[in-house]
Design a protein around this motif. Structure first.
Motif, short mmCIF file in Angstrom:
data_model
loop_
_atom_site.label_atom_id
_atom_site.label_comp_id
_atom_site.label_asym_id
_atom_site.label_seq_id
_atom_site.Cartn_x
_atom_site.Cartn_y
_atom_site.Cartn_z
N SER A 146 1.32 -1.58 0.19
CA SER A 146 0.26 0.08 0.04
C SER A 146 1.43 1.18 0.08
CB SER A 146 -1.11 -0.25 1.40
OG SER A 146 -1.26 -0.89 1.46
N ALA A 147 0.10 2.57 -0.39
CA ALA A 147 0.81 3.41 -0.55
C ALA A 147 -0.15 4.58 -0.33
CB ALA A 147 2.18 3.51 -1.38
N THR A 148 0.55 5.84 0.29
CA THR A 148 -0.60 7.32 -0.28
C THR A 148 -0.12 7.84 -1.19
OG1 THR A 148 -0.18 7.92 1.93
CG2 THR A 148 -1.98 6.48 1.92
N VAL A 149 -1.11 8.99 -1.19
CA VAL A 149 -0.72 9.94 -2.16
C VAL A 149 -1.10 10.84 -2.01
CG1 VAL A 149 0.73 9.03 -4.46
CG2 VAL A 149 -1.27 9.59 -4.19
N ARG A 188 5.15 7.09 3.08
CA ARG A 188 5.86 6.58 1.68
C ARG A 188 6.57 6.78 0.80
NH1 ARG A 188 3.94 0.93 -0.62
NH2 ARG A 188 7.05 0.37 -0.76
N ARG A 189 7.88 7.83 0.30
CA ARG A 189 8.61 8.36 -0.57
C ARG A 189 8.92 7.62 -1.50
NH1 ARG A 189 11.63 11.94 2.80
NH2 ARG A 189 13.11 10.78 2.99
N VAL A 190 8.83 8.16 -2.51
CA VAL A 190 9.27 7.21 -3.69
C VAL A 190 11.12 7.61 -4.21
CG1 VAL A 190 9.48 7.59 -6.37
CG2 VAL A 190 7.29 7.82 -5.42
N GLU A 191 11.64 6.11 -3.92
CA GLU A 191 13.23 6.74 -4.05
C GLU A 191 13.38 6.44 -5.15
OE1 GLU A 191 14.39 6.88 -1.24
OE2 GLU A 191 13.08 6.06 0.42
N ARG A 192 14.03 7.69 -6.05
CA ARG A 192 15.17 7.02 -7.09
C ARG A 192 16.07 6.70 -6.73
NH1 ARG A 192 11.16 10.94 -8.67
NH2 ARG A 192 9.82 10.48 -10.41
N ASP A 193 17.30 6.30 -7.99
CA ASP A 193 17.47 5.96 -7.65
C ASP A 193 19.16 6.43 -8.75
OD1 ASP A 193 20.59 4.29 -8.48
OD2 ASP A 193 19.82 2.54 -8.62
#
Ligand SMILES: Cc1cc2nc3c(=O)[nH]c(=O)nc-3n(C[C@H](O)[C@H](O)[C@H](O)COP(=O)(O)OP(=O)(O)OC[C@H]3O[C@@H](n4cnc5c(N)ncnc54)[C@H](O)[C@@H]3O)c2cc1C
Length: 570
Positions: A360-363, A397-402
């Protein structure tokens, strides 16, 4: 010398004067005007009209020259206000700059102020939890400060009165340490917040997590639509001023309502210098105002005066209101005016990660999050410090970018971001103990631009606060560990007092004129037509956010004042 040529004395005479147009002043004005009193509202700052004067409210991030950040040179010039989390490029026009309005810090104190019509109601985080019986019984039970002259039951109907008009979102949680109110639907906790709620409530007796109550219209009622306010849009841009009136401010709610009665005169740019005390009549007869633009001194007169300048300004003003009868400040027979100032302790934080709920995630945004009401020392003394702390709780929850790689591999990484773990966090909101040694006074040498002595602030944390910080860190580490959170980190900011922006006291309420300044109706024991209903009146601080309580006090005192006037007692 007062300039008496401006208008005739009669034109400067009202039934009531309210000093300050912020959260508490707005409520005093609304109630007095609704009850038919011709009311003059005096505000030291400029006028701010709802919608029209919210210059950044609809701006997009890229329209800000510094993308929302404060320039380094501005920060350096204004070290105090720059420490406030809400002082940003989009809101800075609603904050007082340190350089423009100095005060004396005998001990470091971060005084965060808003001088304009609406005061800090344009800036607040809108958290509105009622106080409980444990808060009003606290000083008597635990033996500090003085006994409150009222109990929760005295204020409960006024909380309801204020909540219905203001619009508070919340659940009926059935907790006796955080009484329920008149609520609009609450904002929902997200899945990890709900998970922690379940963990907490199953593993501990008396520890709860709720959706934090907030002054936002989740479902406007007729009374809110009548104010011209609409539903909260979850923009989370509240501190720019809300054009929908989705959150409560004086500007969107109480002041226009007061104006609609035809009984309110609002005078911005009016720095109240002092309250006039008439020795023959044995009461206050009006106020001396310095026009901020012309610098002229003008007198205004009224039968009752409500002081709502915000806690420390109210102390300042009363200390500066001297006469033969009151050489040390209005109502200050016992020498306690300015003393027993207290505040909240927001020093400690805790953060962690959660490796569950990965499906699950929330935006999107919402105006509030979770709240853990005080659980320490509520029913009995359990620790080696007095009182306790409440806390916020939120999860996201954060979006992680590589950002690794080069060329096509970098492109690939950037184009395929992944959700990281859930992160959780809490901050403490501790009750500090009012003490005589925490005081404000007039500086004997330095004066401001209006010739008023500067306010000198002498307030600090103590051993009780340090112990509470440690307890928060220990208890929350334990609770987070039991819930399976990982990578737990705690911190103590060691910030100066003041940054909580919940300063209270100095003109405390009490039964006895020898040990308090105000009676149970918020009027000066020694000058019965002057009422103080902002944070200065508070005998102790509780752990809950205080502004809802100032509003309830303002409405209650205004009702009493009008009844007394009708009985010709004032
Ligand atoms: C960023 C931020 C977040 C906050 N979050 C919360 C929260 O979540 N919940 C909560 O309960 N509280 C919160 N607060 C605190 C809340 O804003 C204050 O408790 C509240 O505004 C106090 O109301 P007041 O009427 O006493 O003072 P104010 O709202 O500050 O109004 C006082 C007014 O009096 C005027 N004034 C002062 N001196 C004079 C004078 N001599 N003559 C004429 N006018 C004068 C001022 O210019 C001002 O307009 C927050 C504050 C800030 C800044």
């Amino acid at each position: 010398m007062a300039n008496l040529n401006i208008d005739s004395k009669q034109e400067r005479t009202y039934d009531a004067i309210v000093i300050g147009s912020g959260i508490s002043g707005g409520w005093s004005a609304k109630e007095l005007c609704e009850k038919g009193l011709k009311t003059l509202v005096l505000e030291r700052g400029r006028n701010v009209e709802h919608i029209k004067d919210y210059p950044t409210t609809n701006m997009l991030p890229w329209e800000f020259e510094h993308r929302g950040k404060i320039k380094q040179e501005v920060e350096e010039e204004n070290p105090v206000v720059s420490r406030c989390y809400a002082y940003r490029e989009d809101t800075k026009h609603f904050f007082v700059k340190d350089t423009e309005h100095p005060y004396v810090q005998e001990k470091p104190f971060d005084w965060i102020r808003g001088y304009q019509v609406g005061g800090k109601s344009l800036l607040w985080a809108r958290q509105t939890q009622r106080w409980s019986k444990y808060d009003f019984e606290g000083p008597a039970r635990d033996g500090f400060a003085v006994d409150w002259p009222i109990r929760y039951e005295d204020l409960a109907p006024w909380y309801s009165h204020v909540e219905k008009f203001t619009g508070i979102a919340g659940n009926k949680d059935g907790l006796d340490n955080l009484p329920d109110g008149e609520f609009l639907p609450a904002w929902e906790l997200n899945c990890v917040e709900k998970y922690f709620k379940q963990q907490l409530e199953s593993q501990y007796k008396g520890r709860n997590l709720i959706s934090s109550r907030c002054a936002h219209l989740s479902q406007p009622q007729a009374i809110h639509l009548e104010q011209g306010r609409g539903q909260c849009q979850n923009r989370a841009l509240c501190q720019r001023g809300c054009p929908f009136g989705g959150y409560f401010s004086s500007n969107s709610s109480t002041l226009p309502w007061a104006a609609k009665t035809g009984n309110m005169t609002l005078r911005p740019h009016s720095v109240v210098h002092s309250i006039i005390y008439d020795e023959e009549k044995g009461k206050a007869t009006g106020v001396r105002v310095i026009d901020a633009e012309s610098k002229e001194m003008i007198e205004f007169y009224a039968q009752i005066i409500f002081v709502n300048a915000s806690a420390l300004h109210t102390n300042h003003l009363l200390l500066n209101s001297t006469s033969n009868r009151f050489p040390n400040g209005l109502g200050n027979d016992n020498g306690l005016l300015g003393k027993y100032v207290a505040f909240h302790n927001y020093r400690a934080r805790i953060s962690a990660e959660y490796e569950g709920q990965l499906d699950s995630a929330t935006v999107g945004r919402r105006p509030t999050s979770g709240y853990i009401p005080r659980f320490r020392n509520v029913y009995a003394q359990e620790t080696d410090f007095l009182r306790g702390y409440a806390s916020g709780f939120s999860a996201g929850r954060r979006v992680e970018r590589d950002y690794d790689g080069l060329g096509s591999s970098l492109k690939e990484n950037l184009l395929n971001p992944e959700w990281g773990n859930w992160r959780v966090g809490s901050h403490m909101m501790g009750e500090t103990i009012p003490k005589e040694s925490n005081y404000v006074a007039l500086d004997t040498e330095q004066k401001d631009a209006w010739g008023i002595p500067l306010l000198k602030i002498n307030v600090e944390y103590d051993d009780n606060d340090d112990k509470m910080v440690e307890d928060f860190k220990e208890q929350f580490t334990e609770m987070y560990t039991k819930a399976g959170f990982t990578n737990i980190r705690t911190s103590d900011s060691h910030q100066a007092p003041g940054l909580d922006i919940h300063e209270m006291g100095g003109v405390r309420m009490g039964h006895d004129p020898k040990t308090s300044l105000l009676d149970k109706w918020n009027r000066l024991h020694a000058c019965k037509n002057v009422f103080v209903t902002d944070g200065a009146c508070m005998t102790s601080t509780s752990t809950q956010n205080p502004s809802l309580t100032y509003m309830a006090f303002s409405a209650r005192a205004a009702d009493f004042a009008v009844q007394e006037m009708k009985k010709l007692n004032i």
